[in-house]
Design a protein around this motif. Structure first.
Motif, PDB file in Angstrom:
ATOM      1  N   ARG A 127      38.828  52.404  34.434  1.00 25.37           N
ATOM      2  CA  ARG A 127      39.078  51.216  33.616  1.00 25.37           C
ATOM      3  C   ARG A 127      40.226  51.461  32.648  1.00 25.37           C
ATOM      4  N   THR A 175      36.658  44.851  45.416  1.00 29.49           N
ATOM      5  CA  THR A 175      37.395  43.988  44.480  1.00 29.49           C
ATOM      6  C   THR A 175      38.494  44.723  43.728  1.00 29.49           C
ATOM      7  N   ARG A 176      38.757  45.965  44.091  1.00 31.59           N
ATOM      8  CA  ARG A 176      39.787  46.713  43.367  1.00 31.59           C
ATOM      9  C   ARG A 176      41.167  46.147  43.698  1.00 31.59           C
ATOM     10  N   ALA A 210      34.436  56.455  36.165  1.00 29.76           N
ATOM     11  CA  ALA A 210      34.412  55.010  35.978  1.00 29.76           C
ATOM     12  C   ALA A 210      35.137  54.614  34.690  1.00 29.76           C
ATOM     13  N   ARG A 262      27.140  43.829  37.639  1.00 31.58           N
ATOM     14  CA  ARG A 262      26.613  44.790  36.670  1.00 31.58           C
ATOM     15  C   ARG A 262      25.228  44.389  36.171  1.00 31.58           C
ATOM     16  N   ARG A 299      42.634  39.467  38.477  1.00 31.53           N
ATOM     17  CA  ARG A 299      41.656  40.024  37.533  1.00 31.53           C
ATOM     18  C   ARG A 299      40.797  38.935  36.904  1.00 31.53           C
ATOM     19  N   TYR A 310      26.740  48.629  44.201  1.00 33.03           N
ATOM     20  CA  TYR A 310      27.639  48.389  43.070  1.00 33.03           C
ATOM     21  C   TYR A 310      28.987  49.063  43.288  1.00 33.03           C
ATOM     22  N   LEU A 318      32.759  47.293  43.615  1.00 32.75           N
ATOM     23  CA  LEU A 318      33.954  47.686  42.878  1.00 32.75           C
ATOM     24  C   LEU A 318      35.096  48.069  43.825  1.00 32.75           C
ATOM     25  N   TRP A 319      34.759  48.730  44.920  1.00 34.85           N
ATOM     26  CA  TRP A 319      35.789  49.152  45.877  1.00 34.85           C
ATOM     27  C   TRP A 319      36.440  47.948  46.555  1.00 34.85           C
ATOM     28  N   VAL A 376      32.334  40.749  38.766  1.00 32.89           N
ATOM     29  CA  VAL A 376      32.014  42.105  38.315  1.00 32.89           C
ATOM     30  C   VAL A 376      30.895  42.080  37.287  1.00 32.89           C
ATOM     31  N   GLN A 428      38.154  38.019  39.328  1.00 35.51           N
ATOM     32  CA  GLN A 428      37.199  39.083  39.603  1.00 35.51           C
ATOM     33  C   GLN A 428      36.243  39.344  38.445  1.00 35.51           C
TER      34      GLN A 428
END
Length: 283
Positions: A94, A273-274, A90, A222, A211, A266, A270-271, A218, A214
């Protein structure tokens, strides 16, 4: 004196041999090649794929031990192990995304400067040497290495080495264009660089807008994922009897399913919104 002369001659020969015939890099296992490219895109050239996997195993073991000490549940230890295994990935994801955006923006600026240099009558080698001094700050070290290697090994080998270091699809196209121009010649390289710079800048603008949209989602995900974990740890430490229902194996299964659903949700967020990854086609 004879011995000193021989040692001096041997030292000079070894230095010359190392500069003119560099040792080829060790070939990694083909199954680990995607991991090696991912680490290169994240800027971790000194980290090997096996080292990354061993480090992930170490953080996984540490996460499992901490979860066992804090909660004293086998299911929680398994979740801590899984979270520890995924923590380095992770972090590097990033880092990879930030570095990729910064490098592609710098590449667009560098291509524009190289285009101007070629249009002004300079050669490709002279333009690349100028980028090592006045190019985008993020890529100056890379262009300095490129200029140094091009004097020792030639431009094609230096471009291929930089292509392997950056592992970026945009620079793959730039390197292919420069290599084709070096081998065949031509007068259209400045137009190619100009179109690449324009296309890269347009793509980066779209990615920045995505980004920005998003980031809020994100952050919310979290917080939602962290709240039940923090509350569970706090209650377990303050009043263990309140969560005694999870001490037996049925409770452990329920706990494992609940925590697993949080992690899965979670990761799925993330997958989804990648940002799309551009494949490297010119390697």
């Amino acid at each position: 004196m004879l011995l000193l002369s021989l040692l001096l001659g041997l030292g000079v020969f070894l230095v010359y041999e190392g500069l003119t015939n560099p040792r080829p890099p060790r070939q990694e296992d083909s199954r680990l090649r995607p991991v090696a490219e991912f680490l290169a895109r994240a800027g971790l050239h000194e980290v090997t794929p096996r080292g990354f996997l061993l480090f992930s195993l170490g953080t996984g073991a540490l996460g499992g031990v901490l979860a066992q000490l804090l909660l004293d549940w086998g299911a929680a230890s398994l979740i801590g192990l899984a979270l520890g295994l995924g923590a380095p990935l992770a972090y590097y994801v990033r880092r990879h995304d930030r570095r990729r955006a910064a490098y592609q923006g710098a590449l667009a600026e560098a291509m524009a400067q190289l285009r101007d240099a070629v249009a002004a009558g300079f050669s490709i080698q002279e333009g690349l040497l100028a980028l090592a001094r006045t190019g985008p700050e993020a890529l100056r070290p890379e262009f300095a290495v490129l200029a140094r290697q091009s004097r020792l090994l030639g431009l094609p080998a230096a471009l291929e080495a930089m292509q392997a270091r950056l592992a970026d699809p945009v620079f793959d196209v730039v390197a292919a264009s420069l290599l084709l121009n070096d081998r065949l010649g031509g007068r259209n390289v400045s137009q190619v660089l100009d179109r690449l710079a324009v296309a890269t800048r347009a793509q980066l603008r779209v990615q920045e807008e995505i980004r920005a949209g998003q980031a809020r989602n994100v952050l919310s995900a979290r917080i939602i994922a962290a709240v039940p974990l923090v509350l569970m740890v706090a209650i377990r430490r303050l009043n263990p009897a309140y969560l005694a229902v999870f001490d037996g194996w049925p409770g452990q299964l329920i706990l494992l399913g609940s925590l697993g659903s949080i992690v899965f949700g979670y990761a799925a967020m993330l997958w989804v919104t990648r940002l799309p990854q551009e494949p490297r086609v010119l390697r």
